[in-house]
Motif scaffolding. Structure first.
Motif, PDB file in Angstrom:
ATOM      1  N   LYS A 112       1.766   1.969  -3.620  1.00 16.74           N
ATOM      2  CA  LYS A 112       0.573   2.402  -4.342  1.00 16.74           C
ATOM      3  C   LYS A 112       0.238   3.852  -3.996  1.00 16.74           C
ATOM      4  O   LYS A 112       0.001   4.682  -4.884  1.00 16.74           O
ATOM      5  CB  LYS A 112      -0.609   1.493  -3.997  1.00 16.74           C
ATOM      6  N   LYS A 113       0.235   4.184  -2.716  1.00 17.37           N
ATOM      7  CA  LYS A 113      -0.088   5.546  -2.291  1.00 17.37           C
ATOM      8  C   LYS A 113       0.973   6.531  -2.777  1.00 17.37           C
ATOM      9  O   LYS A 113       0.653   7.627  -3.223  1.00 17.37           O
ATOM     10  CB  LYS A 113      -0.222   5.617  -0.771  1.00 17.37           C
ATOM     11  N   ARG A 162       0.826  -1.214   0.000  1.00 18.65           N
ATOM     12  CA  ARG A 162       0.000   0.000   0.000  1.00 18.65           C
ATOM     13  C   ARG A 162       0.857   1.259   0.000  1.00 18.65           C
ATOM     14  O   ARG A 162       0.460   2.292  -0.540  1.00 18.65           O
ATOM     15  CB  ARG A 162      -0.964  -0.020   1.179  1.00 18.65           C
ATOM     16  N   ARG A 173       2.786   6.311  -5.449  1.00 20.72           N
ATOM     17  CA  ARG A 173       2.555   6.544  -6.881  1.00 20.72           C
ATOM     18  C   ARG A 173       1.396   7.514  -7.093  1.00 20.72           C
ATOM     19  O   ARG A 173       1.422   8.336  -8.000  1.00 20.72           O
ATOM     20  CB  ARG A 173       2.294   5.223  -7.605  1.00 20.72           C
ATOM     21  N   GLN A 174       0.371   7.409  -6.255  1.00 17.86           N
ATOM     22  CA  GLN A 174      -0.795   8.293  -6.382  1.00 17.86           C
ATOM     23  C   GLN A 174      -0.446   9.749  -6.086  1.00 17.86           C
ATOM     24  O   GLN A 174      -0.884  10.643  -6.787  1.00 17.86           O
ATOM     25  CB  GLN A 174      -1.915   7.857  -5.437  1.00 17.86           C
ATOM     26  N   VAL A 175       0.320   9.977  -5.035  1.00 19.29           N
ATOM     27  CA  VAL A 175       0.622  11.356  -4.633  1.00 19.29           C
ATOM     28  C   VAL A 175       1.926  11.852  -5.228  1.00 19.29           C
ATOM     29  O   VAL A 175       2.137  13.064  -5.329  1.00 19.29           O
ATOM     30  CB  VAL A 175       0.636  11.532  -3.095  1.00 19.29           C
ATOM     31  N   PHE A 204      -7.093  14.109   0.572  1.00 16.82           N
ATOM     32  CA  PHE A 204      -7.500  14.698  -0.700  1.00 16.82           C
ATOM     33  C   PHE A 204      -7.589  16.222  -0.644  1.00 16.82           C
ATOM     34  O   PHE A 204      -7.730  16.879  -1.662  1.00 16.82           O
ATOM     35  CB  PHE A 204      -8.828  14.103  -1.197  1.00 16.82           C
TER      36      PHE A 204
END
Length: 125
Positions: A33-34, A30, A36-38, A85
């Protein structure tokens, strides 16, 4: 020996360690993954990655691993004090938790961990 490594755990540290230790492999998955998102939107990305590389280093003392994994778990789990977010302030609490963890274990985060962090960020840009 560094006092921050030998002092008793706080209740908050123990809870974060329990959370992270239940599923260390899941925390690792995780985390990436996180991240890469931010991506590079978070100003503490290099510190976060250095903490991650220190936490997964087999030479890192167990207490240090637990503290860092607890901070990393706080970063990746969606339920925290300020919703991620929200622009700019969304990661303020994550940065504060990470800064506190790094302060506690600063001597354990080596130049090699920081080098790996810079390399990972360079590959991401």
């Amino acid at each position: 020996m560094n006092e921050s490594i030998t002092k008793p755990f706080t209740k908050a540290e123990i809870e974060a360690m329990r959370l992270a230790s239940r599923d260390e492999d899941g925390v690792k998955r995780r985390f990436w993954k996180k991240l890469r998102q931010v991506g590079l939107r978070i100003p503490f990305a290099e510190d976060l990655l250095a903490a991650y590389f220190c936490a997964v280093d087999p030479a890192t003392p167990r207490r240090v691993k637990f503290i860092l994994l607890g901070a990393i778990a706080y970063f990746i789990f969606p339920t925290d004090a300020i919703a991620d977010f929200l622009p700019i302030i969304g990661f303020a609490d994550d940065a504060a938790v990470l800064a506190t963890a790094i302060t506690q274990v600063a001597g354990s985060i080596k130049d090699t961990h920081r080098k790996l962090a810079r390399e990972a960020l360079g590959a991401q840009s």
